[in-house]
Design a protein around this motif. Structure first.
Motif, PDB file in Angstrom:
ATOM      1  N   GLY A  20       0.897  -1.233   0.000  1.00 28.88           N
ATOM      2  CA  GLY A  20      -0.137  -0.076   0.047  1.00 28.88           C
ATOM      3  C   GLY A  20       0.651   1.188  -0.001  1.00 28.88           C
ATOM      4  O   GLY A  20       0.343   2.469  -0.033  1.00 28.88           O
ATOM      5  N   HIS A  21       2.165   1.027  -0.005  1.00 33.08           N
ATOM      6  CA  HIS A  21       3.209   2.424  -0.172  1.00 33.08           C
ATOM      7  C   HIS A  21       3.571   2.166  -1.426  1.00 33.08           C
ATOM      8  O   HIS A  21       3.453   1.600  -2.332  1.00 33.08           O
ATOM      9  N   ALA A  22       4.395   3.496  -1.764  1.00 34.12           N
ATOM     10  CA  ALA A  22       4.956   3.768  -2.992  1.00 34.12           C
ATOM     11  C   ALA A  22       6.343   3.225  -3.042  1.00 34.12           C
ATOM     12  O   ALA A  22       7.215   3.608  -4.075  1.00 34.12           O
ATOM     13  N   ASP A  23       6.687   2.417  -2.100  1.00 35.87           N
ATOM     14  CA  ASP A  23       8.335   2.068  -2.124  1.00 35.87           C
ATOM     15  C   ASP A  23       8.746   1.289  -3.476  1.00 35.87           C
ATOM     16  O   ASP A  23       9.744   1.735  -3.786  1.00 35.87           O
ATOM     17  N   LYS A  24       8.150   0.396  -3.803  1.00 35.94           N
ATOM     18  CA  LYS A  24       8.189  -0.293  -5.217  1.00 35.94           C
ATOM     19  C   LYS A  24       8.152   0.464  -6.433  1.00 35.94           C
ATOM     20  O   LYS A  24       9.255   0.445  -7.274  1.00 35.94           O
ATOM     21  N   VAL A  25       7.278   1.327  -6.568  1.00 33.36           N
ATOM     22  CA  VAL A  25       7.041   1.828  -7.877  1.00 33.36           C
ATOM     23  C   VAL A  25       8.352   3.139  -7.710  1.00 33.36           C
ATOM     24  O   VAL A  25       8.829   3.404  -8.942  1.00 33.36           O
ATOM     25  N   LYS A  33      -8.522   7.764   1.910  1.00 37.45           N
ATOM     26  CA  LYS A  33      -8.652   6.313   2.364  1.00 37.45           C
ATOM     27  C   LYS A  33      -7.782   6.011   3.907  1.00 37.45           C
ATOM     28  O   LYS A  33      -7.108   7.001   4.303  1.00 37.45           O
ATOM     29  N   PRO A  34      -8.114   4.814   4.264  1.00 36.99           N
ATOM     30  CA  PRO A  34      -7.357   4.471   5.664  1.00 36.99           C
ATOM     31  C   PRO A  34      -6.094   4.071   5.229  1.00 36.99           C
ATOM     32  O   PRO A  34      -5.716   3.909   4.237  1.00 36.99           O
ATOM     33  N   THR A  35      -5.139   4.655   6.266  1.00 34.93           N
ATOM     34  CA  THR A  35      -3.599   4.163   6.241  1.00 34.93           C
ATOM     35  C   THR A  35      -3.383   2.778   6.048  1.00 34.93           C
ATOM     36  O   THR A  35      -4.014   2.067   6.691  1.00 34.93           O
ATOM     37  N   PRO A  36      -2.709   2.297   5.128  1.00 42.24           N
ATOM     38  CA  PRO A  36      -2.185   0.906   5.162  1.00 42.24           C
ATOM     39  C   PRO A  36      -1.095   0.530   6.310  1.00 42.24           C
ATOM     40  O   PRO A  36      -0.901  -0.640   6.554  1.00 42.24           O
ATOM     41  N   SER A  37      -0.560   1.453   6.839  1.00 44.54           N
ATOM     42  CA  SER A  37       0.541   1.176   8.057  1.00 44.54           C
ATOM     43  C   SER A  37      -0.082   0.833   9.200  1.00 44.54           C
ATOM     44  O   SER A  37      -0.263   1.794   9.985  1.00 44.54           O
ATOM     45  N   ASP A  47      -1.530   6.148  12.669  1.00 45.47           N
ATOM     46  CA  ASP A  47      -2.836   6.881  12.456  1.00 45.47           C
ATOM     47  C   ASP A  47      -4.178   6.179  12.031  1.00 45.47           C
ATOM     48  O   ASP A  47      -4.346   5.579  11.089  1.00 45.47           O
ATOM     49  N   ALA A  48      -5.134   6.257  13.066  1.00 47.05           N
ATOM     50  CA  ALA A  48      -6.354   5.198  12.614  1.00 47.05           C
ATOM     51  C   ALA A  48      -7.143   5.933  11.659  1.00 47.05           C
ATOM     52  O   ALA A  48      -8.062   5.394  11.074  1.00 47.05           O
TER      53      ALA A  48
END
Lengths: 305, 305, 305, 305
Positions: free
Chosen positions: C110-115, C267-271, C282-283
Motif C-alpha cells: 500500500g506504499h509507494a516504495d516499489k514504484v 482512504k485509511p492508512t495501510p500502515s 494514524d487510525a
C-alpha cells in the motif's frame, strides 16, 4: 521570476546579506554522482581567487573573508542524486548588513537600488539584496551539476576572457586590470565560450532556437551588455559569399554538430573609488564572469537534452 | 517549442508551402479594438514592399506574387477582442511545392535543411517548411496586437536600419544593397530599436531580466547573430568612470523609466545566385527584419505588463 | 515535478529522513506581513495535536517527538515579504534513518516504495523519503502565506471532517476512530471545504476551470481518492429540474460569487498493526488532512488572484 | 488559459458560433501516421450519433445538421506528422448566431453566460461562445492523436457509462434516458474509465501525481462534478484492513503496472424544455461525455510518456 528552465528547473533564492543564499534544482535524474571538489573549485573561480594571476586586484574583500560552503539539504544520498529536488544553501556567515545602513536612504549610481524600490515599494537595502552578484554563487552550484551531466554525455563547455578594454593579448590582461585598479577605476571585458561535443539536433526551430536560449541565459548575468555567436556583429561588413560557411555551430536554431562558439561583453562595475564608493573593488568583473558564463551555458543546454 | 510567452501566449504554426501558416494568441484581454489596417501595413513592410525605396531589389519574388491575407477564426467579434484565444491563418495561396522537388534529396548550404532531417528523421522539403522566414508573417500579426495594446499604455517601439555592410549613412543604404543585388551577392545589416514610454519596473531581477527576455525574443528571428543594449560591445574599451551613467534604459534587469535602446545584427542570406541558388533574392534581409524586430519586442514586453 | 503553480510558484523539497524538508515560494508580492503564530498553529493542526480531542489516538509517534520549527532563509525582512523568493526549511531533528534500515530490501504494502524504485532505479528508503506525508508540512508553511494573502482580500477557507467510516455525526468521530485504533486497524474519512468571499470571475473557461485546478490541488494530497463539488456524485440520481439551481459556487469553470463547496475522501492508512506494521499509527489520516486541504485550496486560489 | 499540457501542448480555440473552432497540438513527434477514420468515428461518438442505440434521444439538433469536418492546416504531410505544430479547424458551417439574438440581454440559468460577462466585461452571446460544449470537438481531434500514440505504446483507454440516474444496468439506460427525454427533463450519469497497458512509473511523486493530473483533465470537461479512483468515495466505509490491497493502479502518485480505473459524474443539462429552453435537448449529456473522457485521459497521459 526566479526560476530558470523547465526540465532541469533551477530556483534561486536568497538576499546577499540575509541568512543564506541557495537554490533548488528539480528534474535532475537519479544516479548522478556529484563531484563536490569541482563545485568548490568553480566557486573559488567565481570569486576570482584563481585565474589570470590576479589575486590582489580582481578579488573583492568579501570574497577573501567568506569562503562559500555549500550545505546540501535534500535530493542527495551518499553523494548520488535521488531524482528528487536538490536543495542547497550557502550561509552568509560574514554578512555585515550594518555596513550598508547608509544605503537605506541612498541609491547607488549604476545599481538597481532605485528601480527595486520603485518596483516593489520596498527593498532589502543590505548590500543590494537580490541584485548583488553574490546570487551567482547559487548559479555556480546548480550549473556545476548540469556541467557534470553534460560531461557524462561528452559535452564540454569552456569559456575564457578574450578582451579587456582594447587589449586582446591574454598575457597583458593582468597588467591592464592592475592599472585600472590602481586608478580606482574599472574596465569591461569580452568572454568567449566554446561548446564541444554537442550532438546534432539541440534547439527548437522557432522560438526556442539554441542561440535564443543561450542569449537568454547569458544576458541574465549581471553586467552583461551583449551576446553574439558565429559571425556576430563583426560579420556585418562581410558579404554573404564570404561568410556563409560559418555557422557558429547552429543552423536554423538547431545545433549542427560542429562547435558552438559565442561571445558576450561585460561592462565595468560602477562601484569604484573613482565613483565615490569606498573599499576594495573589482576592476574587471569580466574575470569573475567566466565561470558564470559556463554554468549558465550548462543550465541552458540541459533543458534540451 | 512553438509557443512564445506565458501571459500573452503566442503559438505559431504552419509550413511555408503547406495549406496555411498562422497562430493563436491566448491571454489577450477582452475589449481591445484591432487596427486591421496597421496589420496590413506591417505585413507589407515585412515583405520589403515599403521602406528604403527598394521595391526592385530587396523583395523576394514570392512577396510580390502572394499578398498576405489574414483570416480571423476566433476570439474577435466586430473587430473587438473577446478575451478568448485569437486564432488566425494566412493561406499559402501561391505555394508551389513542385518548385522545391529538387530539395527532397538536397540540403542547401547555410540552411537548416540537413539538421531538420537529422533531428526529426524526416522533414518538409517544400521551401524550407517551418524554417522558412515566411513564418515571421504570423509573428507580425500577433505582434501587431501586442503593439496596439502597448500603444494604449503609451509604450512605443521604433526600429530602424542603422548599418548595411560598413555603411552607416541611411541615405546610402539603397545604393549599397543594389550593388550586392547586382553581383548576385548579399550583405548583413544592423537594426537599432528604441522603446519609449516604458514605465519603471518592467523586468524581473534574476533570470527574466528585461534585457534577457528581449535578447531571447530577438535572437529567435532568422539570421540574427547578435544582440546588445546600452553600451554594448563597443563599450568594452571605455573605463567605468566614462560610461556608467549610460543605462540603456535598464538597471538590474528592470526598466528605469528612460528609453530602452538595443541593437541586433542580421547576417546576409546564404541563398544567392553567387552561391548557386537561382531566382530573385534578398540582398539584405536586415531590411525586412525591421518590422519583425518591432513585433518580437512587443511580444516580449506584453509578457511583463 | 515538485512545483505547484506559476503565479505563486511553490517548490517543495526534502526527504522525510534527510537533513531537512522545505520549500521556496516565488511570486509572493512585497509587503505581506507574515503571521508566524498562525503558521505554528496550522503545523500543530497538521500533526493532529489539535482538533477532535484525539491527542492519544490520531497522532503519530513522530509528531509528538519532533516539533516543526520553521527556519526562514530568504525573502523576508522584519516579518515582511520583500517580493523576492521566500525560502524556508524544517530540519529533521529527530530523523532516525536506522529505524528504516529494514526497508532497504523490503517494499511496504500500500506504499509507494516499489514504484519509486522502479521509476528511479534507486530510492531513499529512509521512511518513505519524498513519499512520506511529512512533505505536507512544507505545503502548510507555504499555504499559510497564501491563506494570509487571501484573507486580506476577504477570502476565507474552512475545511472540516464530515464523515468517518459510515459515521456523519461529528460528535461521534472520536469514538469511531478510537475503536479502529484499538483494533490496530484504520478507517477513511470525508473532508468538506467551503470557500467564502471569493469574488466573481476566478477560474478560466476551458482547461483551468476553477474546479479542475482545485481537483488537481486536492488530489495531490497523499491518500486522497476522490474530489467532488456542487451536486457531486450524489447528484446523479436527481433530475435536472431538481438540481440545476445548485452551482457549487462555479459556473462554466468560473466562480459565480456564491460559496464554493467541495468534498474529498481519504482512504485509511495501510500502515497498521493489523497489517503487520509496528508502533503507533494514524487510525484516520483524514483528521490530519483537514489543514492540508485548506492550504492546497489556498495555493490553488492564489494562482488566479 | 486555453492550453493543456506542456509536452504535447494542446491549444484550443474558437467560439461555438464564430467562423471555426480548432486547435494546435505542439510537441507531437515526427512520424506518427494519423488514423483519420478513427477521428471521424470519435467525432460522431461525441455527437451521440452512435452508442446506446439512442439516436433519437441523446442527440442534439445541431449534431444532426452539422457534420464535423476537420481541415488540417499544418504539421502533417501525406498523413504523417512532421514534428511541427499540428493545426486543424472545424468550420461552424451551420452556425446560426441569429438564433441566439435573444441571449444578448439574457443569462440562461445553470449556464456560464453571466459570469463570462462579469469576468470579461463583454461576451460572445452566440450560443454560449467558448462555454459551449462544442469546444470538446477540438479536444476529440487532438486527443485522438494522443490515443494513437498511446496505442502504439500498448496503452489502451476505454470509458463507458456505468450509471444513469439510479440505474446501473446498461441494458436499461436507453429506457431511462428516453423517459426523461419525453418529460422534457434531464438526468445525470457516471462514466468509468479503464487504462490498460500503462507501464510502471507514470506520474510524479508530489504535485503531478497521476491521479491529480487525471482529475485536472477530467474535471475540465463541461458538466463534470466529481472524480474518484481506486476505492473512491465508496471506500470510506471500509476499514484499512479490508481495502488496502486495492491501488486503483496508482501508488504514491505513480502508476504501478496494474489497470488504472477511475470514475466521474456528469450532472444533467440545465437546458431543458422543463426549464423553459425550447427545441431538442440532451436528456443525458453523460452519453456524449464518454469519448471526451477518453481523449482527455489520453491528453493527460501523453504529457508523462
Amino acid at each position: 521570476m526566479n526560476v530558470f528552465g523547465d526540465k532541469w528547473s533551477f530556483t534561486s533564492f536568497g538576499e546577499s546579506h540575509g541568512v543564506a543564499i541557495g537554490g533548488v534544482l528539480d528534474g535532475v535524474p537519479a544516479g548522478l554522482h556529484i563531484d563536490f571538489d569541482m563545485i568548490r573549485e568553480e566557486l573559488l573561480r567565481r570569486k576570482g581567487a584563481t585565474g589570470y594571476g590576479l589575486p590582489d586586484t580582481g578579488v573583492s574583500a568579501r570574497a577573501v573573508r567568506e569562503p562559500d560552503e555549500v550545505e546540501w539539504l535534500s535530493g542527495v544520498l551518499d553523494g548520488v542524486t535521488l531524482g528528487t529536488p536538490i536543495a542547497f544553501i550557502i550561509r552568509n556567515k560574514d554578512a555585515r548588513p550594518e555596513d550598508y545602513e547608509y544605503l537605506k536612504h541612498t541609491y547607488r549610481v549604476g545599481h538597481a537600488d532605485k528601480v527595486y524600490e520603485q518596483k516593489y515599494g520596498l527593498r532589502d537595502w543590505r548590500g543590494g539584496g537580490r541584485a548583488s552578484a553574490r546570487e551567482t554563487a547559487s548559479r555556480v552550484v546548480a550549473g556545476c551539476l548540469a556541467k557534470q551531466e553534460l560531461a557524462e554525455k561528452g559535452v564540454r563547455i569552456q569559456a575564457q576572457l578574450v578582451q579587456v578594454g582594447a587589449e586582446t593579448d591574454p598575457n597583458k590582461f593582468a597588467e591592464v586590470i592592475a592599472a585600472y585598479q590602481k586608478e580606482g577605476d574599472s574596465i569591461g571585458g569580452i568572454v568567449e565560450c566554446r561548446i564541444t561535443g554537442l550532438p546534432v539536433g539541440v534547439g527548437e526551430p522557432i522560438f526556442d532556437k539554441l542561440q535564443a536560449h543561450l542569449a537568454y541565459a547569458i544576458m541574465s548575468i549581471n553586467a552583461c551588455k551583449g551576446f553574439e555567436y558565429g559571425t556576430g556583429f563583426g560579420g556585418v561588413t562581410q558579404p554573404g559569399s564570404a561568410i556563409n560557411h560559418i555557422s557558429g555551430g547552429i543552423a536554423g536554431g538547431i545545433s549542427d554538430g560542429t562547435d558552438v562558439v559565442f561571445r558576450c561583453v561585460f561592462k565595468p562595475t560602477p562601484s569604484t573609488p573613482k565613483a565615490g564608493v569606498k573599499g576594495r573593488h573589482d576592476a574587471c568583473v569580466a574575470v569573475r564572469a567566466v565561470p558564470v558564463v559556463e554554468v549558465m551555458t550548462a543550465l541552458s543546454l540541459v533543458q534540451f537534452l
